[in-house]
Design a protein around this motif. Sequence first.
Motif, PDB file in Angstrom:
ATOM      1  N   SER A 107      32.539 -26.261 -23.406  1.00 29.75           N
ATOM      2  CA  SER A 107      31.363 -27.052 -23.759  1.00 29.75           C
ATOM      3  C   SER A 107      31.397 -28.422 -23.092  1.00 29.75           C
ATOM      4  O   SER A 107      30.378 -28.916 -22.592  1.00 29.75           O
TER       5      SER A 107
ATOM      6  N   GLN B  89      28.862 -30.036 -20.221  1.00 31.03           N
ATOM      7  CA  GLN B  89      28.238 -31.358 -20.283  1.00 31.03           C
ATOM      8  C   GLN B  89      28.566 -32.177 -19.046  1.00 31.03           C
ATOM      9  O   GLN B  89      27.740 -32.964 -18.583  1.00 31.03           O
TER      10      GLN B  89
ATOM     11  N   TYR C 240      22.416 -38.117 -18.038  1.00 27.75           N
ATOM     12  CA  TYR C 240      22.306 -38.423 -19.471  1.00 27.75           C
ATOM     13  C   TYR C 240      21.622 -39.772 -19.633  1.00 27.75           C
ATOM     14  O   TYR C 240      22.064 -40.778 -19.071  1.00 27.75           O
TER      15      TYR C 240
ATOM     16  N   ALA D 243      25.458 -40.720 -27.721  1.00 23.76           N
ATOM     17  CA  ALA D 243      25.772 -39.336 -28.084  1.00 23.76           C
ATOM     18  C   ALA D 243      26.273 -39.240 -29.517  1.00 23.76           C
ATOM     19  O   ALA D 243      26.008 -38.252 -30.215  1.00 23.76           O
TER      20      ALA D 243
ATOM     21  N   TYR E 162      23.640 -38.715 -32.176  1.00 22.16           N
ATOM     22  CA  TYR E 162      23.026 -37.386 -32.263  1.00 22.16           C
ATOM     23  C   TYR E 162      24.077 -36.276 -32.423  1.00 22.16           C
ATOM     24  O   TYR E 162      23.773 -35.101 -32.184  1.00 22.16           O
TER      25      TYR E 162
ATOM     26  N   GLN F 266      26.494 -35.381 -30.651  1.00 19.60           N
ATOM     27  CA  GLN F 266      26.825 -34.664 -29.416  1.00 19.60           C
ATOM     28  C   GLN F 266      28.303 -34.910 -29.094  1.00 19.60           C
ATOM     29  O   GLN F 266      28.662 -35.656 -28.193  1.00 19.60           O
TER      30      GLN F 266
ATOM     31  N   ASP G 261      30.552 -33.124 -27.725  1.00 16.20           N
ATOM     32  CA  ASP G 261      31.037 -32.773 -26.392  1.00 16.20           C
ATOM     33  C   ASP G 261      30.794 -33.894 -25.393  1.00 16.20           C
ATOM     34  O   ASP G 261      31.628 -34.149 -24.520  1.00 16.20           O
ATOM     35  N   VAL G 262      29.679 -34.607 -25.528  1.00 15.44           N
ATOM     36  CA  VAL G 262      29.414 -35.748 -24.650  1.00 15.44           C
ATOM     37  C   VAL G 262      30.368 -36.899 -24.972  1.00 15.44           C
ATOM     38  O   VAL G 262      30.857 -37.589 -24.069  1.00 15.44           O
TER      39      VAL G 262
END
Length: 259
Positions: free
Chosen positions: A38, A42, A56, A218, A221, A223, A225-226
């Motif tokens: 993952s 990204q 991004y 990130a 939200y 995220q 993996d980011v």
Amino acid sequence: MFRGVGLRVASVILLGAIWWAVAAAHLWPEVFVPSPGSVWQQFLLTSSTHDGQRGYGGYLLSEHLLASLRRIALGSLYGIAGGVALGLVVGLVPTVRALLNPLITFVRTLPPLAYFSLLIIWLGIDEPPKVALLFVAALPPVAVATADAVRGVHADYLYAARSLGARRWQLPYRVVLPSALPEVITGVRVAVGVAYTTVVAAETVNGVPGIGGMIRDAQRYNQTDVVVLGLLVIGASGLLIDTLLQSTERLLVPWRGKA
């Protein structure tokens, strides 16, 4: 040398295998522990334009990294220059040492976020407060290392220089600073490391483009993996910079550890 490189590569492979095994076991939801696949996905998405979206937040990963490195470089350079100059004065002049040592220690113990809000009030939300934060974070380690190294210079070096005709005003940069250089470089390495650890805090406000700003955005939200990607990028670039600093140290002070 090759054995050392092999051990480093093996350690990275081992850590990657542990990460993959933990993620594959699904002990925790992927929002907590994203898989290496993952994070790699990204990396590809943030490094290219896809579905009309550029990287991004409108910036490629390389642009985020370069923006952060620019801030780190400016803050570190200002901090190193100011730290060396301040350390020389503190180390050479007892009165100045008594006056400034408490202030340097006070600033060194403050967490960056404690005074970042104040810098924003003073300097706004653009680049100046970010660079100023990194400058304030990087200066104390260099100042302390330089001051301690200057105080440790053997008096015989100074007497020998004076007997050979050196003027008093020449001693700081002709004798004292070269003698203190190994410890100063150690302080520089610490300062750059502190600047790296502070960059995420520096980019919490209006930090895009920037790796810290990307991580902060990130995180809002979930995220993960980011976030992990950003941490890996910061760590890898920091490791590269530290390796370059070590090479510079070996070039400038080849006698360290040998005499």
